[in-house]
Design an enzyme around this catalytic site. Structure first.
Site, PDB file in Angstrom:
ATOM      1  N   GLU A  24      -3.361   7.699  -4.013  1.00 44.23           N
ATOM      2  CA  GLU A  24      -3.356   6.457  -3.236  1.00 44.23           C
ATOM      3  C   GLU A  24      -3.253   5.268  -4.181  1.00 44.23           C
ATOM      4  O   GLU A  24      -4.097   5.097  -5.063  1.00 44.23           O
ATOM      5  CB  GLU A  24      -4.637   6.338  -2.401  1.00 44.23           C
ATOM      6  CG  GLU A  24      -4.659   5.104  -1.517  1.00 44.23           C
ATOM      7  CD  GLU A  24      -5.966   4.965  -0.727  1.00 44.23           C
ATOM      8  OE1 GLU A  24      -7.046   4.895  -1.350  1.00 44.23           O
ATOM      9  OE2 GLU A  24      -5.893   4.941   0.502  1.00 44.23           O
ATOM     10  N   TYR A  45       0.863  -1.185   0.000  1.00 41.63           N
ATOM     11  CA  TYR A  45       0.000   0.000   0.000  1.00 41.63           C
ATOM     12  C   TYR A  45       0.897   1.231   0.000  1.00 41.63           C
ATOM     13  O   TYR A  45       1.893   1.271   0.726  1.00 41.63           O
ATOM     14  CB  TYR A  45      -0.886   0.018   1.256  1.00 41.63           C
ATOM     15  CG  TYR A  45      -1.636   1.319   1.429  1.00 41.63           C
ATOM     16  CD1 TYR A  45      -2.922   1.484   0.919  1.00 41.63           C
ATOM     17  CD2 TYR A  45      -1.042   2.410   2.088  1.00 41.63           C
ATOM     18  CE1 TYR A  45      -3.595   2.684   1.052  1.00 41.63           C
ATOM     19  CE2 TYR A  45      -1.716   3.613   2.221  1.00 41.63           C
ATOM     20  CZ  TYR A  45      -2.992   3.742   1.700  1.00 41.63           C
ATOM     21  OH  TYR A  45      -3.654   4.933   1.825  1.00 41.63           O
TER      22      TYR A  45
END
Ligand code: GDP
Ligand code: MN
Length: 397
Positions: A206, A118
């Site tokens: 993101e 991530y």
């Protein structure tokens, strides 16, 4: 302004970030063409069909599917385009899918050959610095990781004056457990990602997941991107990518009039000049037993036309039982605002079907109150904040 995944990946790619390649499509036929083109460009034989909507968690809702042939691309695209996609991030009824994007399959067949991470770049408002958040736990929703295993989330603060430093990129790659070629690839990835964030005046990039393949390629498989709307004047090309179908229609309409409107769940509509006063007004409404139905900043001009547009936008919400207008007269004079309210009320007639309370303060407030009191309209006026609150309370009970 939020962007679609395929648009975010195009920006990333233009800054040198390696991405899973894809092509957007609005129909199943276009999807088939896209898949064929993708095979010419990348040699891929399998494809991933992904719903393009402004919401995450699409995989869980059935909006991301692997296709092992062109026929499957057609079938899956046909199903996904036009569906109401329900994910943990959409409303209960879901979100209409207008487009899909066909991406190359970048995962190697054995699960152990793919590592998912991530990574996001965002603004840390508390420190006034940019921040890179990253984790070895990619591919799942980061809120769950934050709740169950917070020690697996790392952050790196970046001084905007000097930008991301080499040692920071190295530390990030190292903390992700990488070494050798993979470490170098990850350093390149995060450096290019940060330059994409800065170069497009973003407030968020993101990437979940960032994929590392067994032959040490590091690439963006997903992209959630928000661009700071205050930078629209210098990013005409990015703002041309805005997809208003994904936004709240009332907010889009308000925006086209230059009104800053955010819908909320309450029963008292408010029309205010200035964001600070708008916040204070929402507190006042709460204290007087109501609940704000919206945030609406009319900005510097509160003439009849803008007041009427504001009223109409507020009244498009059926929960609204009263409207509180709270204007501080500085450059905009109280008498002009009052005249605007009176003219708008007359022009709207029966369409204005809830009590209106107007509180004016500052330049020509008394003259303004007189205009409202003399108008013969059923508009309540006040000079003091507390009096306005009492009036709101009265009309609600
Ligand atoms: P999200 O569910 O909205 O976050 O959408 P993502 O773009 O993150 O995709 C969801 C999941 O689909 C990813 O976490 C991957 O596990 C899977 N996925 C994405 N691309 C590929 C691919 O090229 N091949 C395979 N096999 N799976 C993929
Ligand atoms: Mn994702």
């Amino acid at each position: 302004m939020n962007l679609h995944e395929y648009q975010g990946k195009e920006i990333l790619s233009s800054f040198g970030v390696r991405v899973q390649k894809g092509i957007v499509a609005s129909t199943a036929d276009e999807a088939v063409e896209a898949a064929k083109k993708l095979t010419e460009q990348t040699g891929t034989e399998w494809y991933v069909v992904k719903a393009q909507v402004h919401a995450g968690g699409r995989g869980k809702g059935g909006g991301v599917k692997l296709a092992k042939s062109i026929d499957e691309v057609r079938d899956l695209s046909d199903k996904i385009i036009g569906m109401m996609l329900i994910t943990p991030q959409t409303k209960a009824e879901g979100k209409l899918v207008n487009q899909v994007a066909i991406f190359e399959d970048v995962y190697y067949p054995g699960k152990s050959e793919n590592e998912e991470y991530y990574m996001s770049v965002l603004l840390n408002r508390a420190t006034g610095r940019n921040m890179i958040m990253y984790s070895t736990e990619g591919g799942m929703d980061i809120e769950t990781v934050a709740e169950n295993t917070p020690h697996l989330i790392f952050t790196e603060e970046i001084d905007p004056k000097v930008g991301l430093q080499g040692f920071q990129a190295r530390k990030i790659a190292f903390n992700l457990g990488l070494s050798g070629v993979a470490l170098k690839e990850m350093m390149k990835f995060v450096t290019a990602l940060y330059s994409a964030y800065e170069g497009s005046d973003a407030s968020l990039f993101e990437i979940n997941p960032v994929l590392k393949t067994s032959d040490d390629k590091v690439l963006a498989v997903d992209a959630k991107v928000s661009i700071d709307a205050n930078s629209s004047y210098r990013h005409k090309n990015l703002f041309a990518l805005r997809d208003t179908r994904e936004e709240d229609p009332t907010e889009v309409e308000a925006d086209s009039f230059g009104l800053n409107y955010v819908k909320l769940d309450g029963n008292v509509g408010c029309m205010v000049n200035g964001a600070g006063l708008a916040m204070a007004t929402m507190d006042l409404i709460k204290q007087s037993g109501g609940d704000p139905a919206n945030f609406l900043d009319v900005g510097g001009t509160a003439d009849a036309e803008r007041v009427e547009k504001g009223f109409r936008i507020i009244l498009s919400d059926p929960n609204v039982k009263a409207i509180l207008v709270n204007i501080f007269g500085g450059i905009v004079r109280g008498d002009r605002v009052a005249q605007g309210v009176v003219d708008a009320s007359k022009s709207m007639g029966d369409a204005l079907n809830v009590p209106v309370i107007v509180r004016l303060q500052g330049t020509n407030a008394i003259e303004g109150k007189k205009i409202i009191d003399d108008s013969g309209l059923k508009v309540h006026s006040a000079i003091l904040f507390e009096d306005a609150a009492k009036l709101v309370n009265q009309v609600l009970s």
